[in-house]
Design a protein around this motif. Structure first.
Motif, short mmCIF file in Angstrom:
data_model
loop_
_atom_site.label_atom_id
_atom_site.label_comp_id
_atom_site.label_asym_id
_atom_site.label_seq_id
_atom_site.Cartn_x
_atom_site.Cartn_y
_atom_site.Cartn_z
N LEU A 100 -21.05 24.30 -5.14
CA LEU A 100 -22.25 23.40 -4.04
C LEU A 100 -22.64 23.89 -3.07
CD1 LEU A 100 -19.77 20.87 -5.04
CD2 LEU A 100 -22.65 20.90 -5.63
N LEU A 101 -20.99 24.43 -2.24
CA LEU A 101 -21.66 24.87 -0.82
C LEU A 101 -22.59 26.33 -1.61
CD1 LEU A 101 -18.37 25.23 0.78
CD2 LEU A 101 -19.91 23.69 0.86
N LEU A 102 -22.51 27.03 -1.86
CA LEU A 102 -23.83 28.12 -2.30
C LEU A 102 -25.31 27.35 -2.27
CD1 LEU A 102 -24.39 31.30 -2.76
CD2 LEU A 102 -23.98 30.68 -4.90
N PHE A 103 -25.43 25.99 -3.54
CA PHE A 103 -26.22 25.91 -3.85
C PHE A 103 -26.96 25.27 -2.30
CE2 PHE A 103 -28.56 21.73 -4.11
CZ PHE A 103 -29.85 22.44 -5.15
N ASN A 104 -25.62 24.76 -1.32
CA ASN A 104 -26.72 24.17 -0.41
C ASN A 104 -27.30 24.97 0.80
OD1 ASN A 104 -26.39 20.98 0.19
ND2 ASN A 104 -24.57 21.59 -1.07
N LEU A 105 -26.82 26.39 0.69
CA LEU A 105 -26.90 27.71 1.09
C LEU A 105 -28.25 27.65 1.24
CD1 LEU A 105 -26.13 29.13 4.24
CD2 LEU A 105 -24.96 30.83 1.93
N ILE A 106 -28.55 27.54 -0.29
CA ILE A 106 -30.39 28.69 -0.81
C ILE A 106 -31.02 27.49 -0.47
CG2 ILE A 106 -31.05 29.24 -2.85
CD1 ILE A 106 -28.65 30.25 -3.93
N TYR A 107 -30.79 26.08 -0.77
CA TYR A 107 -31.82 25.07 -0.31
C TYR A 107 -32.17 25.19 1.39
CZ TYR A 107 -33.62 20.49 -0.53
OH TYR A 107 -35.05 20.08 -0.64
N SER A 108 -30.90 24.60 2.28
CA SER A 108 -30.89 25.14 3.28
C SER A 108 -30.39 26.41 4.04
CB SER A 108 -30.57 24.28 3.84
OG SER A 108 -30.79 24.06 5.25
N PRO A 109 -31.00 27.15 3.87
CA PRO A 109 -30.34 28.51 4.64
C PRO A 109 -29.05 28.25 5.90
CG PRO A 109 -32.69 28.82 4.98
CD PRO A 109 -32.59 27.58 4.18
N ASP A 110 -30.03 27.59 6.85
CA ASP A 110 -28.89 26.91 7.70
C ASP A 110 -27.29 25.90 7.72
OD1 ASP A 110 -30.24 24.85 7.53
OD2 ASP A 110 -30.81 24.55 9.80
N PHE A 111 -27.84 25.70 6.77
CA PHE A 111 -26.02 24.89 5.99
C PHE A 111 -24.90 25.03 6.62
CE2 PHE A 111 -23.48 22.99 3.28
CZ PHE A 111 -24.05 21.75 3.63
#
Length: 345
Positions: free
Chosen positions: A18-29
């Motif tokens: 889930l965290l990786l998906f968020n990082l890909i979707y929003s690079p500044d996550f």
């Protein structure tokens, strides 16, 4: 291979995905900022907003470990917040530290009393846990609305607001509350015999009584603790918004807490429990909620998406489900095993 069999492997893998998906979707996550000596960022928000759920789930873990369940935690959350805000709103000086401490103390005592009520119904009267706590789930929501007179009570107290929105050492104060409760629960259940008693009662109540374990006191203790955790969560929620809503505060928290416990590896049938897994499960649910809002899922299907993802997570965690998939894959790609499976059937 041995790592994959660890009870925390799949919850951690799901959280990382889930965290990786968020990082890909929003690079500044993963970015963190320091403003006014306080840390800000998406990860901090997940920890902060997930604190009430983590607290409720920790208490729910011990209840489920005894083979029970507590459906009233959402109502206790609402009652605790409503009582604290009502007490503060009646004071002449809402910013008074003494008034805030008395309001917090009164709310926590009330939460313990509600937990005691559940414990007495389950251990003393012998009522089924789902029925006993369902009574308070329904009645408790009405009690919270009676306390607030059906209105939203607002308070203007910086001292009370510090519980849910204050910072300590740059981190949200609510995180330290969760850490304190988690540490206390861990010490009591893993450094004393209480944890073994809870597991024994959950696995076989009759055998535990024959072994000399006073199961009634064990049940009372876990429901008391669950009520206390829900009360602290109610204080965090209400202080974070400086108001109490008896109708919506803590709504469906009991279901999210049960999901967090199950995702963390604790069986609903009772017995072995995993507090660390429960915290990870709560973080998964909060991260999922943050993800859904971030990608702009329409509000009317948010719960459907959340339920679907949780279903996938639970299926991936299931050893029986994974083995069934492996067997099906082998019988489809290896003719010899397919023939063997036909003969076996």
């Amino acid at each position: 291979m041995r790592i994959r069999k660890h009870h925390l492997f799949w919850p951690l893998a799901m959280l990382a995905a889930l965290l990786l998906f968020n990082l890909i979707y929003s690079p500044d996550f993963f970015s963190l900022q320091v403003r006014g000596g306080h840390l800000y960022g998406s990860l901090i928000d997940i920890l902060n907003f997930g604190s009430p759920l983590m607290l409720v789930a920790i208490g729910m873990t011990l209840v489920i470990a005894t083979g029970g369940i507590d459906l009233s935690v959402g109502s206790v959350v609402a009652i605790a917040g409503a009582m604290a805000c009502l007490t503060i709103s009646k004071g002449s000086d809402q910013g008074s530290l003494g008034l805030v401490l008395s309001a917090v103390g009164l709310s926590l005592v009330l939460s313990l009393a509600l937990g005691l009520w559940n414990g007495l119904l389950v251990s003393g009267v012998g009522m089924q846990p789902i029925i006993a706590t369902l009574i308070l789930m329904v009645a408790g929501r009405g009690i919270a609305q009676l306390i607030t007179s059906g209105q939203i009570i607002t308070v203007t107290s910086d001292s009370y607001g510090y519980i849910g929105s204050g910072s300590l050492a740059g981190l949200p104060f609510s995180i330290f509350l969760v850490a304190a409760v988690f540490a206390a629960a861990g010490l009591l259940t893993r450094r004393t015999a209480l944890g073994l008693f809870i597991e024994a009662v959950g696995r076989n109540p009759a055998a535990s009584r024959l072994a000399g374990i006073r199961s009634r006191y064990v049940l009372l203790a876990v429901y008391l603790f669950c009520g206390l955790c829900a009360g602290i969560a109610g204080l965090i929620l209400s202080s974070n918004v400086s108001s109490a809503d008896g109708n919506n505060a803590g709504l469906w928290y009991e279901l999210d807490a049960i999901l967090a416990v199950v995702i963390g590896g604790t069986s609903l049938t009772g017995g072995r429990f995993y507090l660390t897994g429960t915290v990870i499960g709560a973080l998964i649910i909060q991260t999922l909620t943050t993800t859904i809002y971030m990608i702009g899922v329409p509000p009317e299907i948010t719960l459907v998406v959340k339920a679907f993802v949780v279903l996938v997570v639970c299926l991936v965690q299931s050893e029986a489900f994974r083995q069934a998939l492996v067997r099906r894959w082998k019988t489809r790609h290896y003719p010899a095993e397919r023939e063997a499976a036909k003969h076996a059937s």
